[in-house]
Motif scaffolding. Structure first.
Motif, mmCIF file in Angstrom:
data_model
loop_
_atom_site.group_PDB
_atom_site.id
_atom_site.type_symbol
_atom_site.label_atom_id
_atom_site.label_comp_id
_atom_site.label_asym_id
_atom_site.label_seq_id
_atom_site.Cartn_x
_atom_site.Cartn_y
_atom_site.Cartn_z
ATOM 1 N N PRO A 148 4.423 -3.042 0.722
ATOM 2 C CA PRO A 148 3.727 -1.989 -0.029
ATOM 3 C C PRO A 148 2.328 -2.393 -0.505
ATOM 4 C CG PRO A 148 5.591 -2.844 -1.290
ATOM 5 C CD PRO A 148 5.657 -3.466 0.068
ATOM 6 N N HIS A 149 2.101 -3.683 -0.686
ATOM 7 C CA HIS A 149 0.772 -4.130 -1.112
ATOM 8 C C HIS A 149 -0.246 -3.988 0.019
ATOM 9 C CE1 HIS A 149 2.266 -5.553 -4.929
ATOM 10 N NE2 HIS A 149 3.233 -6.189 -4.291
ATOM 11 N N LEU A 150 0.179 -4.276 1.233
ATOM 12 C CA LEU A 150 -0.714 -4.104 2.383
ATOM 13 C C LEU A 150 -1.016 -2.627 2.616
ATOM 14 C CD1 LEU A 150 0.837 -6.706 4.866
ATOM 15 C CD2 LEU A 150 -1.291 -6.928 3.534
ATOM 16 N N VAL A 151 0.000 -1.790 2.497
ATOM 17 C CA VAL A 151 -0.186 -0.346 2.673
ATOM 18 C C VAL A 151 -1.144 0.190 1.614
ATOM 19 C CG1 VAL A 151 0.945 1.902 2.657
ATOM 20 C CG2 VAL A 151 2.038 -0.029 3.826
ATOM 21 N N ALA A 152 -0.943 -0.237 0.361
ATOM 22 C CA ALA A 152 -1.826 0.215 -0.726
ATOM 23 C C ALA A 152 -3.255 -0.246 -0.484
ATOM 24 C CB ALA A 152 -1.308 -0.301 -2.067
ATOM 25 N N SER A 153 -3.415 -1.466 -0.005
ATOM 26 C CA SER A 153 -4.745 -1.986 0.302
ATOM 27 C C SER A 153 -5.411 -1.138 1.387
ATOM 28 C CB SER A 153 -4.641 -3.442 0.755
ATOM 29 O OG SER A 153 -5.900 -3.947 1.103
ATOM 30 N N ALA A 154 -4.662 -0.810 2.415
ATOM 31 C CA ALA A 154 -5.214 0.017 3.502
ATOM 32 C C ALA A 154 -5.624 1.391 2.981
ATOM 33 C CB ALA A 154 -4.197 0.154 4.626
ATOM 34 N N LYS A 155 -4.791 1.996 2.158
ATOM 35 C CA LYS A 155 -5.127 3.309 1.604
ATOM 36 C C LYS A 155 -6.425 3.227 0.799
ATOM 37 C CE LYS A 155 -0.437 5.199 1.357
ATOM 38 N NZ LYS A 155 0.652 5.644 0.459
ATOM 39 N N TYR A 156 -6.535 2.189 -0.015
ATOM 40 C CA TYR A 156 -7.737 2.022 -0.826
ATOM 41 C C TYR A 156 -8.970 1.866 0.058
ATOM 42 C CZ TYR A 156 -11.278 -0.138 -3.726
ATOM 43 O OH TYR A 156 -12.470 -0.429 -4.345
ATOM 44 N N HIS A 157 -8.892 1.008 1.058
ATOM 45 C CA HIS A 157 -10.060 0.772 1.915
ATOM 46 C C HIS A 157 -10.376 1.993 2.780
ATOM 47 C CE1 HIS A 157 -10.737 -3.245 0.542
ATOM 48 N NE2 HIS A 157 -9.496 -3.595 0.831
#
Length: 142
Positions: free
Chosen positions: A38-47
């Motif tokens: 979920p941290h990688l997914v959240a990072s992708a959404k942010y970027h």
């Protein structure tokens, strides 16, 4: 001749390029690793939000600076810049779709499939990068 503020374009371009670099890094991960964290997914959404926002801001900058027709929404921003010859209709439609997806990320973030985000990383980040290339080219030819 198109009017623009070189410092503003440079700053926004830098933000866009950094976001795309992070997105490309995330897109190199195996699907299972990415979608399972979920941290990688959240990072992708942010970027994704940062990259698309920077593109929208660049488009709005030349629209405002040159007193072109004001956009009705974020997707329309790309349509207006396209009408002024910054890029072709095909890229314009893809960017409009990305602007609508940005709205989903902002307003309905809990209802976006992680596989869809991964597919964007693998297939659509190039559209944001192509926007920047075409945008800079259009400013320089004027």
């Amino acid at each position: 001749m198109v009017s623009y503020d070189e410092e503003k374009v440079t700053a926004l371009s830098s933000e866009l390029m950094q976001a795309c670099e992070r997105l490309r890094e995330l897109g190199q991960l195996p699907r299972e690793v990415f979608t399972g964290d979920p941290h990688l997914v959240a990072s992708a959404k942010y970027h994704l939000i940062v990259g698309v926002e920077a593109a929208i801001d660049l488009a709005n900058h030349v629209i405002t600076k040159n007193r072109w027709k004001m956009p009705e929404n974020y997707a329309d921003t790309f349509c207006i810049v396209q009408e002024h010859g910054f890029f072709d209709e095909d890229l314009g439609k893809r960017l409009q779709t990305m602007a609508r997806f940005r709205n989903r990320l902002i307003h309905i973030y809990w209802d976006i499939d992680n596989d869809r985000i991964y597919d964007l990383l693998r297939e659509d980040v190039g559209d944001i990068e192509q926007f920047l290339t075409e945008y800079i080219r259009a400013l320089q030819r004027e």
